[in-house]
Design a protein around this motif. Sequence first.
Motif, mmCIF file in Angstrom:
data_model
loop_
_atom_site.group_PDB
_atom_site.id
_atom_site.type_symbol
_atom_site.label_atom_id
_atom_site.label_comp_id
_atom_site.label_asym_id
_atom_site.label_seq_id
_atom_site.Cartn_x
_atom_site.Cartn_y
_atom_site.Cartn_z
ATOM 1 N N ARG A 21 0.866 -1.183 0.000
ATOM 2 C CA ARG A 21 0.000 0.000 0.000
ATOM 3 C C ARG A 21 0.898 1.228 0.000
ATOM 4 O O ARG A 21 1.746 1.351 0.881
ATOM 5 N N GLU A 22 0.735 2.122 -0.936
ATOM 6 C CA GLU A 22 1.654 3.277 -1.079
ATOM 7 C C GLU A 22 3.108 2.802 -1.052
ATOM 8 O O GLU A 22 3.932 3.302 -0.245
ATOM 9 N N PRO A 23 3.473 1.801 -1.899
ATOM 10 C CA PRO A 23 4.804 1.185 -1.766
ATOM 11 C C PRO A 23 5.969 2.153 -1.958
ATOM 12 O O PRO A 23 7.013 1.993 -1.321
ATOM 13 N N GLU A 24 5.786 3.180 -2.821
ATOM 14 C CA GLU A 24 6.912 4.112 -3.026
ATOM 15 C C GLU A 24 7.172 4.947 -1.785
ATOM 16 O O GLU A 24 8.311 5.183 -1.395
ATOM 17 N N PHE A 25 6.068 5.395 -1.172
ATOM 18 C CA PHE A 25 6.219 6.202 0.044
ATOM 19 C C PHE A 25 6.800 5.335 1.171
ATOM 20 O O PHE A 25 7.635 5.792 1.968
ATOM 21 N N GLY A 65 14.488 6.481 5.614
ATOM 22 C CA GLY A 65 14.273 7.837 5.091
ATOM 23 C C GLY A 65 14.758 8.952 6.007
ATOM 24 O O GLY A 65 14.378 10.120 5.825
ATOM 25 N N LEU A 66 15.569 8.602 7.027
ATOM 26 C CA LEU A 66 16.254 9.595 7.875
ATOM 27 C C LEU A 66 15.277 10.564 8.539
ATOM 28 O O LEU A 66 15.636 11.709 8.818
ATOM 29 N N GLY A 67 14.045 10.111 8.738
ATOM 30 C CA GLY A 67 13.055 10.933 9.446
ATOM 31 C C GLY A 67 12.560 12.116 8.649
ATOM 32 O O GLY A 67 11.963 13.032 9.213
ATOM 33 N N LEU A 68 12.761 12.108 7.310
ATOM 34 C CA LEU A 68 12.461 13.309 6.526
ATOM 35 C C LEU A 68 11.092 13.249 5.833
ATOM 36 O O LEU A 68 10.662 14.249 5.260
ATOM 37 N N ARG A 103 11.627 13.592 -3.536
ATOM 38 C CA ARG A 103 10.236 13.941 -3.876
ATOM 39 C C ARG A 103 9.263 13.587 -2.750
ATOM 40 O O ARG A 103 8.159 14.091 -2.691
ATOM 41 N N HIS A 104 9.678 12.704 -1.847
ATOM 42 C CA HIS A 104 8.796 12.273 -0.763
ATOM 43 C C HIS A 104 9.054 13.015 0.553
ATOM 44 O O HIS A 104 8.390 12.756 1.554
ATOM 45 N N ILE A 105 10.042 13.897 0.554
ATOM 46 C CA ILE A 105 10.356 14.622 1.805
ATOM 47 C C ILE A 105 9.191 15.548 2.163
ATOM 48 O O ILE A 105 8.628 16.224 1.291
#
Length: 437
Positions: free
Chosen positions: A150-154, A161-164, A420-422
Amino acid sequence: MNPTQSWGGMQGRESRQEPIFWKQDISAALLRDHQFLCHGLGRSYGDSCLPSGGTALLLSPLRKLRSFDEKTGLLSAEAGLSLAELLDFIVPRGWFIPVSPGTRYVTLGGAIANDIHGKNHHKRGTFGCHVTEMEVLRSNGETIICSPWREPEFFAATIGGLGLTGVISWCTVQLIPIASAFLETETIRTTGLDDFFALEDESARDWEYSMSWIDCMAQGSKRGRGIFFRGNHAPYGHPAEEYAAQAQWKLAIPFQAPSWCLNRWSIRAFNEVVYQQQQKRLKQRRMPIDPFFYPLDKVLHWNRLYGKRGLLQYQFVLATDRLDELKRIFDIIAQSGLGSFLAVLKKFGDIRSPGMLSFPREGYTLTLDFQNQGERSQALFQKLDAIVLKAGGRLYPAKDAMMSPELFQSGYPLWREFSRHIDPKFTSQFWQRVSRG
Ligand SMILES: Cc1cc2nc3c(=O)[nH]c(=O)nc-3n(C[C@H](O)[C@H](O)[C@H](O)COP(=O)(O)OP(=O)(O)OC[C@H]3O[C@@H](n4cnc5c(N)ncnc54)[C@H](O)[C@@H]3O)c2cc1C
């Protein structure tokens, strides 16, 4: 824990600190400022856990268990829960965390944000491989529930993701079953790196955990000598009673040690004593959980032994066909005289890490601790960086304080896609440093 200081003693920029007790606090807090970073238990060594101003959201009070299925080992908890608290709950019930770092004092959120690895990478991959679902709150008020499906890219951006990408408020993790709170272990004295390579390959199939301590002050024919550790969870036992009997006393270092305590002679002597402690080639032992996984936790605030200047960790991974470069790195460290008490070598297996910025990938990873000696440390790290860069390797952001944008961007080619997800309100000192240019 001081959220403006990292475990290695790096100072953060001035920031407001906001403890989070309830999930509802998060959305309210995100409206109050324009810049944020979450803070777990501050066990990252460099500046990836340091806010660049704005507000540090202190997540460790948000630590309730949400659900636990004792039959399947599927556990859901708020992200501020520490592995220490989690182990106290799950071990007596016959379960264990699938991936364990070298300290219990890490939160679930911190484990995900750095996609941490342990001594069993060859068997289980990284922590993120076992996260089945999580919730992330964004500064625009959005709530994203994501998983590998579910929302695999995110999901892939948030793991490692270093909390970003926002605030992880809860997560669900698949635990592994254990029949005992003991491990059956072997320690083997090795005379050089070739011994280590052979033992890692020999242990990969039948041993859950393996790694080696290396005497990084040894040169010439002794280069790469060390002690190889391997272990499996004991197959029979009574986890509840055994774990209750394993309660440990702890030492604490009450103040910063003077800097002169650590020098090339004390480090050389320490390494010699550790190596000579194991006279026989092979020792077999039944060990409790803490001394096997978390020997450093016995001494609370052990980082203070490095004095006011603090410590720098350096951890890299190089592909398995880069043995010449690995050997060269050992030579440079031994010749530098800056030494390291703690040099840990491990072979990562081929299980793919799920995060866009996850550190582990197949190869040899070496972890080193150095006293921060300012320009001398910087000069040494620059030499090591040049080798890692040329060999196509990468450094671990959770440990890093100095990596150049060039080394980060070549080691993590998906960094632009990740960007792009930050969440636009989230940043850290580390990110500002490595994403330049
Ligand atoms: C003695 C010792 C041994 C270690 N051994 C290992 C090891 O074997 N393997 C390994 O991989 N690492 C190891 N580490 C590093 C440690 O596991 C990581 O740095 C870990 O991320 C620290 O977790 P923390 O809860 O202290 O998070 P912090 O250090 O406070 O923060 C780390 C990152 O997580 C983010 N974060 C924290 N909570 C949340 C949240 N709820 N939502 C979003 N982001 C969040 C922060 O913003 C930051 O980017 C070790 C560290 C020490 C001190």
